[in-house]
Design an enzyme around this catalytic site. Sequence first.
Site, PDB file in Angstrom:
ATOM      1  N   GLY A  40      42.022  37.824  28.678  1.00 67.25           N
ATOM      2  CA  GLY A  40      42.564  37.510  27.611  1.00 67.25           C
ATOM      3  C   GLY A  40      43.056  36.264  27.222  1.00 67.25           C
ATOM      4  N   CYS A  41      44.002  35.858  26.498  1.00 67.25           N
ATOM      5  CA  CYS A  41      44.856  34.698  26.198  1.00 67.25           C
ATOM      6  C   CYS A  41      45.450  34.404  27.452  1.00 67.25           C
ATOM      7  CB  CYS A  41      45.936  35.078  25.115  1.00 67.25           C
ATOM      8  SG  CYS A  41      46.824  33.765  24.775  1.00 67.25           S
ATOM      9  N   ALA A  42      45.265  32.918  27.993  1.00 71.13           N
ATOM     10  CA  ALA A  42      45.578  32.674  29.155  1.00 71.13           C
ATOM     11  C   ALA A  42      47.180  32.518  29.282  1.00 71.13           C
ATOM     12  CB  ALA A  42      44.928  31.144  29.498  1.00 71.13           C
TER      13      ALA A  42
ATOM     14  N   ILE B 294      49.433  34.419  27.545  1.00 70.45           N
ATOM     15  CA  ILE B 294      50.055  35.740  28.101  1.00 70.45           C
ATOM     16  C   ILE B 294      49.571  36.160  29.422  1.00 70.45           C
ATOM     17  CG2 ILE B 294      49.839  38.303  27.409  1.00 70.45           C
ATOM     18  CD1 ILE B 294      48.994  37.369  24.559  1.00 70.45           C
ATOM     19  N   MET B 295      48.461  36.027  30.071  1.00 70.97           N
ATOM     20  CA  MET B 295      48.010  36.047  31.281  1.00 70.97           C
ATOM     21  C   MET B 295      49.065  35.439  32.320  1.00 70.97           C
ATOM     22  SD  MET B 295      46.143  38.735  30.996  1.00 70.97           S
ATOM     23  CE  MET B 295      45.572  39.089  32.995  1.00 70.97           C
TER      24      MET B 295
END
Length: 168
Positions: free
Chosen positions: A13-15, A17-18
């Site tokens: 997903g969104c880097a 957030i990750m």
Amino acid sequence: MSDDTETAVLAGGCAWIMQQLLRHPAGVISTRTGFMGGENDHPAEADDGGHAEVVEVAFDPARLSYRGLLEVFFQVHRPDLDEATVGSLYRSEIFCTSPEQRTAAEEMIRDVDASRHWPGRTVTRISDAGTFWEMGPEDQDYLLRFPHGCPPPFPRQGVRSGTVPTPS
């Protein structure tokens, strides 16, 4: 990396957030956001060329096993959502840097599917790591600088919208 560290490259997903979620386990040394798995050189969000947003995680395998890092990875993103739902840029993929990582990833996916934790079957790809294209400085540590910069990609129990939880 030195002999004391190992590198994992994970897309979920969104880097932004990750990166925030994967930086916290004991044994993680550093993280950085980037792109991997596509066709073009020097990808960007507007011209991703089939790349996924990824987080490169440097970790101390004496303190955190690759399997342990994968356990966190599969707890903090939806590996059952396919590209038709989240798009190629935000797909779930593990980019392996060694045959041992590939074996661990295959075993982990079998275990995740057997757990029935997610509503659907795991669609996480397993690929060999390729060129890591680092995102610019504005995309590194984004949620440390802007804690309410984006909402979680799916509801998490006990988390208000617009905040990013940190694993305990």
